[in-house]
Design a protein around this motif. Structure first.
Motif, PDB file in Angstrom:
ATOM      1  N   LYS A 795       0.929  -1.379  -0.158  1.00 39.35           N
ATOM      2  CA  LYS A 795       0.054   0.111  -0.028  1.00 39.35           C
ATOM      3  C   LYS A 795       0.719   1.447  -0.045  1.00 39.35           C
ATOM      4  CE  LYS A 795      -4.368  -0.977   0.409  1.00 39.35           C
ATOM      5  NZ  LYS A 795      -5.752  -0.478  -0.130  1.00 39.35           N
ATOM      6  N   LEU A 796       2.106   1.058   0.350  1.00 39.82           N
ATOM      7  CA  LEU A 796       3.020   2.371   0.328  1.00 39.82           C
ATOM      8  C   LEU A 796       4.022   2.500  -0.566  1.00 39.82           C
ATOM      9  CD1 LEU A 796       3.237   2.915   4.263  1.00 39.82           C
ATOM     10  CD2 LEU A 796       1.934   4.279   2.594  1.00 39.82           C
ATOM     11  N   ASN A 797       4.235   1.241  -1.321  1.00 42.37           N
ATOM     12  CA  ASN A 797       5.402   1.047  -2.216  1.00 42.37           C
ATOM     13  C   ASN A 797       5.331   2.256  -3.191  1.00 42.37           C
ATOM     14  OD1 ASN A 797       7.674  -0.237  -3.225  1.00 42.37           O
ATOM     15  ND2 ASN A 797       6.493  -1.095  -5.059  1.00 42.37           N
ATOM     16  N   ASP A 798       4.321   2.893  -3.960  1.00 38.91           N
ATOM     17  CA  ASP A 798       4.419   3.638  -4.815  1.00 38.91           C
ATOM     18  C   ASP A 798       5.028   5.042  -4.599  1.00 38.91           C
ATOM     19  OD1 ASP A 798       2.077   3.744  -3.188  1.00 38.91           O
ATOM     20  OD2 ASP A 798       0.977   5.091  -4.818  1.00 38.91           O
ATOM     21  N   ILE A 799       4.645   5.237  -3.116  1.00 39.77           N
ATOM     22  CA  ILE A 799       5.191   6.886  -2.761  1.00 39.77           C
ATOM     23  C   ILE A 799       6.449   6.472  -1.943  1.00 39.77           C
ATOM     24  CG2 ILE A 799       3.067   7.981  -2.875  1.00 39.77           C
ATOM     25  CD1 ILE A 799       2.507   7.604   0.210  1.00 39.77           C
ATOM     26  N   PHE A 800       6.583   5.762  -0.973  1.00 46.02           N
ATOM     27  CA  PHE A 800       7.619   5.225  -0.218  1.00 46.02           C
ATOM     28  C   PHE A 800       8.568   3.990  -0.811  1.00 46.02           C
ATOM     29  CE2 PHE A 800       5.369   7.661   2.833  1.00 46.02           C
ATOM     30  CZ  PHE A 800       6.214   8.891   2.778  1.00 46.02           C
ATOM     31  N   PRO A 801       9.120   3.969  -1.816  1.00 45.62           N
ATOM     32  CA  PRO A 801       9.567   2.526  -2.326  1.00 45.62           C
ATOM     33  C   PRO A 801      10.273   1.728  -1.503  1.00 45.62           C
ATOM     34  CG  PRO A 801      10.890   4.401  -3.433  1.00 45.62           C
ATOM     35  CD  PRO A 801      10.011   5.056  -2.193  1.00 45.62           C
ATOM     36  N   VAL A 802       9.689   0.298  -1.204  1.00 44.39           N
ATOM     37  CA  VAL A 802      10.206  -0.672  -0.418  1.00 44.39           C
ATOM     38  C   VAL A 802      11.655  -1.057  -0.902  1.00 44.39           C
ATOM     39  CG1 VAL A 802       9.863  -2.946   0.482  1.00 44.39           C
ATOM     40  CG2 VAL A 802       7.872  -1.534   0.272  1.00 44.39           C
ATOM     41  N   VAL A 833       9.362  12.800   8.674  1.00 46.81           N
ATOM     42  CA  VAL A 833       8.165  12.054   8.476  1.00 46.81           C
ATOM     43  C   VAL A 833       8.071  11.461   9.883  1.00 46.81           C
ATOM     44  CG1 VAL A 833       7.576   9.680   7.327  1.00 46.81           C
ATOM     45  CG2 VAL A 833       8.820  11.441   6.163  1.00 46.81           C
ATOM     46  N   ALA A 834       9.077  10.589  10.529  1.00 46.94           N
ATOM     47  CA  ALA A 834       9.118  10.120  11.977  1.00 46.94           C
ATOM     48  C   ALA A 834       8.204  11.030  12.975  1.00 46.94           C
ATOM     49  CB  ALA A 834      10.403   9.662  12.490  1.00 46.94           C
ATOM     50  N   LYS A 835       8.929  12.342  13.032  1.00 46.12           N
ATOM     51  CA  LYS A 835       8.213  13.448  14.035  1.00 46.12           C
ATOM     52  C   LYS A 835       6.717  13.632  13.456  1.00 46.12           C
ATOM     53  CE  LYS A 835      12.097  13.288  16.145  1.00 46.12           C
ATOM     54  NZ  LYS A 835      12.246  11.994  17.060  1.00 46.12           N
ATOM     55  N   ARG A 836       6.534  13.660  12.384  1.00 44.20           N
ATOM     56  CA  ARG A 836       5.264  14.106  11.882  1.00 44.20           C
ATOM     57  C   ARG A 836       4.067  13.076  12.004  1.00 44.20           C
ATOM     58  NH1 ARG A 836       1.552  18.113  11.578  1.00 44.20           N
ATOM     59  NH2 ARG A 836       0.413  18.218   9.605  1.00 44.20           N
ATOM     60  N   MET A 875       0.403   7.899   6.609  1.00 45.59           N
ATOM     61  CA  MET A 875       1.881   7.912   5.726  1.00 45.59           C
ATOM     62  C   MET A 875       1.368   8.499   4.318  1.00 45.59           C
ATOM     63  SD  MET A 875       4.486   6.838   7.355  1.00 45.59           S
ATOM     64  CE  MET A 875       5.726   6.339   6.314  1.00 45.59           C
ATOM     65  N   ARG A 876       0.338   8.327   3.701  1.00 43.90           N
ATOM     66  CA  ARG A 876      -0.092   9.015   2.387  1.00 43.90           C
ATOM     67  C   ARG A 876      -0.351  10.499   2.739  1.00 43.90           C
ATOM     68  NH1 ARG A 876      -0.295   4.825  -1.473  1.00 43.90           N
ATOM     69  NH2 ARG A 876      -0.705   6.356  -2.970  1.00 43.90           N
ATOM     70  N   ALA A 877      -0.844  10.779   3.838  1.00 40.14           N
ATOM     71  CA  ALA A 877      -1.202  12.063   4.008  1.00 40.14           C
ATOM     72  C   ALA A 877       0.010  12.953   4.232  1.00 40.14           C
ATOM     73  CB  ALA A 877      -1.972  12.468   5.375  1.00 40.14           C
ATOM     74  N   ILE A 878       1.250  12.376   4.837  1.00 40.23           N
ATOM     75  CA  ILE A 878       2.463  12.963   5.185  1.00 40.23           C
ATOM     76  C   ILE A 878       3.131  12.989   3.740  1.00 40.23           C
ATOM     77  CG2 ILE A 878       4.684  12.491   6.183  1.00 40.23           C
ATOM     78  CD1 ILE A 878       3.160  11.279   8.716  1.00 40.23           C
ATOM     79  N   TYR A 879       2.992  12.085   2.955  1.00 33.94           N
ATOM     80  CA  TYR A 879       3.357  12.329   1.582  1.00 33.94           C
ATOM     81  C   TYR A 879       2.932  13.624   0.997  1.00 33.94           C
ATOM     82  CZ  TYR A 879       5.306  11.137  -3.003  1.00 33.94           C
ATOM     83  OH  TYR A 879       6.084  11.147  -4.234  1.00 33.94           O
ATOM     84  N   ALA A 880       1.464  13.494   0.908  1.00 32.62           N
ATOM     85  CA  ALA A 880       1.169  14.603   0.421  1.00 32.62           C
ATOM     86  C   ALA A 880       1.283  16.157   0.860  1.00 32.62           C
ATOM     87  CB  ALA A 880      -0.437  14.672   0.378  1.00 32.62           C
ATOM     88  N   PRO A 923      -4.103  16.897  11.875  1.00 33.67           N
ATOM     89  CA  PRO A 923      -4.110  16.502  10.369  1.00 33.67           C
ATOM     90  C   PRO A 923      -4.901  15.202  10.529  1.00 33.67           C
ATOM     91  CG  PRO A 923      -1.951  15.861  11.739  1.00 33.67           C
ATOM     92  CD  PRO A 923      -2.818  16.508  12.597  1.00 33.67           C
ATOM     93  N   GLY A 924      -5.197  14.731   9.227  1.00 33.20           N
ATOM     94  CA  GLY A 924      -5.804  13.625   9.124  1.00 33.20           C
ATOM     95  C   GLY A 924      -7.271  13.457   9.574  1.00 33.20           C
TER      96      GLY A 924
END
Lengths: 959, 128
Positions: A795-802, A833-836, A875-880, A923-924
């Motif tokens: 579910k996350l590979n497209d934005i955060f590559p595994v 990202v971790a802190k967000r 995670m997707r929201a943080i990416y956005a 957020p979220g």
């Protein structure tokens, strides 16, 4: 009626309580992966030649109440005899407000090591209290946040003395004869691989010369004797000897501090500050040193720093001393320590305060004086000249006395020739003193406690002026505020509220396995049948424990494919050290002393090289290939180069990169071919249980992190347990114990921990887990852990590559998300990202391990699909949000990621940022109606390390 | 682009050397090295008047997240250390080639200064 009675009985109930996703959710997640069954998933991921042909045999699943009833029966096999054994373990009264609100509270026991300080300020403050107690009692200015036990602390003190000693060519370490035998045992084990000689002798100013680098002296001897060490330490200093001093913390309440006597390093066990004996553990050891040696300290140190807004904030300080950064050059291999127990000990001091502790210590001492006066009047010879709570008494008819002790159901110390030892503690009563007289003098002793008390009060004080404390202790406000239970309850709640534990959200820390610690698993640890036993009580009194150990060992053997278990190591890193020592002793028995090289893949946990170094081995790093797998060609080269010098390889499986490597059997073959042994690090055993096993794969020895795979909670950074499993050829070489002997269960080898079975009192947790899950449940837990990780990865590979995956594109039980491409695009780092994630109500995944610039996510089987989806959305929201930075909507130096986490105060402060306040703190789509607020903004790490301050603030930061 | 002064020599382990004459060499770490390590929090200085062998570990530079050993580029006796770093390790970050020098070593034998990496060679090394 279509449902059978046995269905209705719901025997596998707990499996569905432990595993987060429902059957329906499992199907949905499998569908996302294009699969229909869990078996299909496993077949795609785990190399076929590693899959077990038959199920492991640990019995059927059992309901919670039935497992508890069964364990209660086992516990009743333990017989409670009041202990006067002493030797470093004393009965104590844990204040109930602490038991209920801290020990039995998932807000405290399910938290992780405070690597993310913004979500850990509560337990960091609690640990700071523990450090302040340590500093006050020892009289030294720098204290750490606990070591594993008194004996390992002693070994660490010796190793530290070795590091800081100005006598560079000195190889001898002096140890007073009057220390506990198990402490000497563990030190001797460590000395062997450190390469130094132990000289045991009487405390004498002329005992050492410049050929010594250090010395270990007691203030409170094993015999109970008290020592004013000023003159001896002074004499030792002339030879530039680093002096380590062990001391009993309760005695130190009354005694002059070792720091004032001139000691360089002071340590001891904080057990009797409210932590039950528990048949050996877990307990926290305290450790303190002089300012100039602080960088040579082992273990975690909590220090004061400030946050991004300049407010005081706490964090783990000077981490460059530790294994996760310095690897084989670290001061120690210690990782998990004893946080929960250190917190309890610190809170015991907070609740009682200096006056309360003084009263408790004085009462123990008075009872000892009264006991001694009676015994002297009855004609007994007491060997001590001075005492706090322990008397060594010469007896003519020892066998009779020991027999009478049994009749009165008390245990006394019996290992000193022609003597018995009696140690009193906080729980000792007047009646107990009468009982002891009855045992030693006879039933018609005729003594009266009141009358003797009068005599004691009129006699000269038994605590010499030279020994008595003059400096005050615990002067900080925190030790004076919480006398009422109401205030104490609220203080504990206030600290708990600052922290993010499993009772609020998933803690997706890769390599940490933050699975459920079920209530039913936790309940037995406070049963008195388990918690009140002294580790050195006669083994016949501990039959319940022996049965528990026997069953748990049998299950762990079935799960691991090994032939023998050693339960002693009381942490994972300690297990590594124990396992490597086992290999070393085995190879020495074959006259292969030259085998010293330990191969370790570049991706290994820092504990591996640190443990190898401690075990006297030389680390050679094996490369990983571009897929993150062990580079087999490089391994072959290095094994061939090492040849006759090859001792072993340490390898984690599935790898720390979260992949089931195909080549693992080949790795084992290569190492065996050159005469080496295979240490398979059990850190990721949770991804093997029921589907493969270290023994089946071909390894020779492993440790099992019972606090990861088998549900013992992390306690905010301990306790852990790291028993080792070995193949038959190594069974005679695992650590033994010099005090406790149990046929077939304890070898005659040197010990690695103080207690024979490590932290025995938390073993019921793992027993309950295995008993309730049974064969099918354990296997399913592994399968679902893998499913959950793959679901997140997909579910996350497209934005955060595994970053790494196996041949078919799947990961194991965890996945590494690569943040580096994002950082290259818009400057947003893994830290941001971790802190967000904190603002979204999550604990961060593991940051920059095993690859810098990445986040490693391990959801475990206990998280439901709802929680996984909530994490994925965050995670997707943080990416956005990061995209907004990349697109220029928000500047790189002022955006919600860089400024994360946001705290409550920001709701009312003047708002100057280019994003909305709502975006910052809400957020979220948080539908729970509950918001987690971190207590501080992002920590200033640099400030904290440049200005180390590891005690309490005169005015508390929390108020 | 990292600052690599042309008058200095370099090692593969990211130390720089400056010829001070009379067999004395001043040693520090490069700007590239300090940028990889990040904000310095502590420098463990070599012992003055102690002899170190070529490539022997003689000091440690610590940031919050990393610790890096510093090697003596040549064998000799350390004759001076930069004690200002004890209280101000950040000098290495702000001024790696000047105020952030670490120690001065007296070479035990005459030394071919040219054996070390030239600025161009060091530039190539860190570009890889």
């Amino acid at each position: 009626m279509t449902t059978s009675l046995s269905r209705l009985e719901n025997r596998d109930e707990f499996i569905h309580r432990h595993i987060g996703p429902s059957e329906q959710q499992i199907s949905e997640m499998l569908a996302v992966l294009g699969l229909t069954t869990l078996e299909q998933l496993i077949a795609k991921i785990v190399p076929a030649d590693l899959l077990l042909e038959n199920d492991i045999q640990v019995g059927e699943a059992t309901q919670q109440h039935l497992a508890l009833a069964e364990l209660k029966k086992i516990a009743e096999g333990n017989q409670y005899y009041k202990s006067f054994i002493g030797m470093g373990y004393y009965d104590t009264l844990m204040p109930d407000v602490i038991r209920r609100n801290l020990l039995e509270n998932p807000g405290w026991y399910t938290a992780y090591t405070p690597y993310q300080p913004e979500v850990s300020q509560g337990r960091l403050e609690a640990l700071l209290n523990f450090q302040q107690v340590t500093m006050d009692l020892t009289g030294l200015p720098v204290a750490s946040a606990s070591l594993l036990d008194e004996a390992t602390a002693a070994a660490e003190a010796m190793a530290m003395a070795w590091r800081v000693s100005p006598n560079k060519n000195a190889r001898r370490f002096f140890i007073s004869r009057d220390i506990h035998p198990q402490v000497l045992d563990v030190i001797k084990t460590r000395a062997e691989t450190l390469g130094c000689d132990i000289v045991v002798g009487d405390i004498d100013p002329d005992a050492v010369d410049m050929t010594f680098f250090g010395a270990l002296l007691p203030v409170t001897g094993s015999s109970g004797e008290l020592y004013a060490l000023d003159a001896v330490i002074d004499a030792f200093k002339k030879h530039r000897i680093v002096t380590c001093v062990c001391a009993d913390p309760m005695a130190l309440v009354l005694l002059k501090s070792p720091g004032e006597m001139g000691a360089d390093i002071v340590f001891g066990s904080a057990q009797r500050f409210g932590v039950p004996m528990g048949y050996g553990g877990p307990h926290a050891a305290f450790f303190a040193c002089r300012e100039e040696h602080k960088r040579a300290m082992p273990g975690r140190i909590i220090g004061l720093s400030r946050d991004a807004a300049g407010r005081p904030a706490l964090r783990m300080a000077m981490q460059t001393r530790e294994q996760h950064i310095r690897r084989e050059k670290a001061n120690s291999n210690i990782c998990t320590s004893q946080v929960l127990l250190a917190v309890i000990a610190g809170m015991y001091a907070v609740y009682h305060g200096p006056k309360g502790l003084m009263r408790i210590a004085s009462r123990i001492h008075r009872l000892t004086d009264i006991l001694a006066m009676g015994l002297r009047q009855a004609g007994f010879s007491i060997l001590n000249r001075h005492w706090f709570d322990t008397l060594t008494i010469k007896v003519a008819n020892k066998a009779d006395i020991l027999r009478r002790a049994q009749d009165y159901r008390i245990n006394v110390r019996s290992d000193i020739p022609d003597c018995v030892g009696i140690s009193l503690d906080e729980t000792t009563t007047r009646e107990d003193i009468l009982t002891i007289w009855s045992v030693l003098v006879g039933q018609k002793h005729g003594f009266d406690v009141e009358a003797l008390d009068d005599q004691v009060m009129q006699a000269p004080a038994t605590l010499d002026e030279t020994l008595r404390r003059v400096e005050p202790i615990l002067v900080h406000p925190v030790f004076h505020r919480y006398r009422s239970e109401t205030e104490m309850m609220r203080y504990l709640r206030r600290l708990e509220q600052k922290d993010l534990a499993l009772n609020q959200a998933m803690i997706p820390l890769g390599s940490c396995t933050m699975k459920l610690n079920a209530a039913a698993e936790m309940i037995p640890i406070t049963w008195p049948e388990f918690s009140r036993l002294h580790p050195f009580c006669p083994i016949e009194q501990a039959q319940g424990y022996q049965q528990l150990l026997e069953q748990l060992s049998r299950w762990l053997l079935a799960i691991s494919g090994y032939d023998a278990i050693c339960m002693q190591p009381n942490s994972g890193a300690q297990g590594e050290y124990a396992g490597l020592l086992t290999i070393r002793r085995y190879q020495h028995s074959l006259q292969q002393q030259q085998r010293h090289i330990c191969l370790i893949p570049a991706s290994a946990h820092g504990t591996n090289p640190a443990s190898a170094h401690m075990a006297g081995m030389t680390v050679v790093v094996v490369d990983c290939d571009e897929h993150g797998n062990i580079d087999i060609a490089d391994l072959e080269d290095k094994a061939a180069q090492a040849a006759e010098s090859l001792s072993c390889i340490m390898v984690t499986y599935p790898s720390t990169h979260g992949v089931y490597e195909d080549g693992i059997r080949r790795v084992c073959q290569i190492v065996h071919q050159y005469g080496g042994q295979v240490y398979l690090d059990g850190a990721n055993l949770n991804a093997q249980v029921g589907i493969s096993s270290p023994g089946y794969i071909g390894a020779d020895v492993s440790h099992f992190n019972l606090h990861k795979t088998f549900s013992i909670p992390h306690g905010g950074g301990g306790p852990g347990m790291g028993p080792i499993g070995v193949k038959a050829h190594l069974a005679d070489f695992v650590p033994g114990h010099c005090v406790v002997h149990a046929q077939g269960r304890i070898t005659h080898q040197g010990a690695v921990s103080a207690a024979p079975f490590g932290s025995a009192s938390i073993l019921p947790i793992s027993w309950m887990y295995i008993r309730m899950m049974g064969t099918q449940g354990l296997k399913k837990a592994t399968q679902v852990a893998i499913l959950n990780a793959n679901y997140i990865a997909r579910k996350l590979n497209d934005i955060f590559p595994v970053l790494y995956h196996g041949a078919e594109g799947y990961v194991a039980h965890e996945c590494i998300l690569d943040i580096r491409p994002l950082k290259a695009r818009c400057g947003i780092s893994e830290m941001d990202v971790a802190k967000r994630l904190i603002d979204y109500g999550f604990h961060a995944p593991t940051m920059s391990f095993p690859v810098a610039g990445t986040l490693m996510v391990e959801p475990t089987e206990s998280e439901s699909k709802e929680e996984l989806d909530r994490f994925i959305s965050a995670m997707r929201a943080i990416y956005a949000e990061a995209q907004c930075v990349a697109g220029g909507d928000w500047p790189e130096n002022d955006n919600p990621l860089l400024n994360a986490p946001h705290i409550q105060e920001e709701l009312t402060e003047k708002w100057t940022h280019p994003y909305s306040r709502e975006q910052a703190v809400f957020p979220g789509k948080n539908k729970t109606g509950v918001k987690y607020w971190p207590a501080v903004k992002r920590l200033d790490d640099v400030y904290g390390d440049r200005h180390l301050f590891c005690g309490c603030l005169p005015v508390e930061p929390s108020l | 682009m990292s600052n690599i002064p042309t008058e200095l020599k370099y090692t593969t382990t990211h130390e720089w050397l400056k010829d001070e004459g009379n067999g004395l060499y001043r040693v520090g770490i490069t700007e590239h090295a300090q940028s990889l390590l990040g904000d310095m929090v502590f420098i463990d200085l070599p012992e003055c008047q102690r002899r170190y062998g070529e490539n022997e570990e003689c000091a440690t530079a610590e940031s919050v997240k990393a610790a890096s050993d510093i090697y003596s580029p040549l064998s000799g006796e350390v004759v001076e250390v930069n004690t200002r770093l004890e209280d101000a390790p950040e000098l290495i970050n702000h001024s790696p080639y000047d105020e952030g020098w670490i120690f001065v070593i007296k070479a035990s034998e005459s030394l071919q200064f040219d054996d070390f990496l030239s600025p161009q060679e060091y530039q190539t090394l860190i570009a890889d």
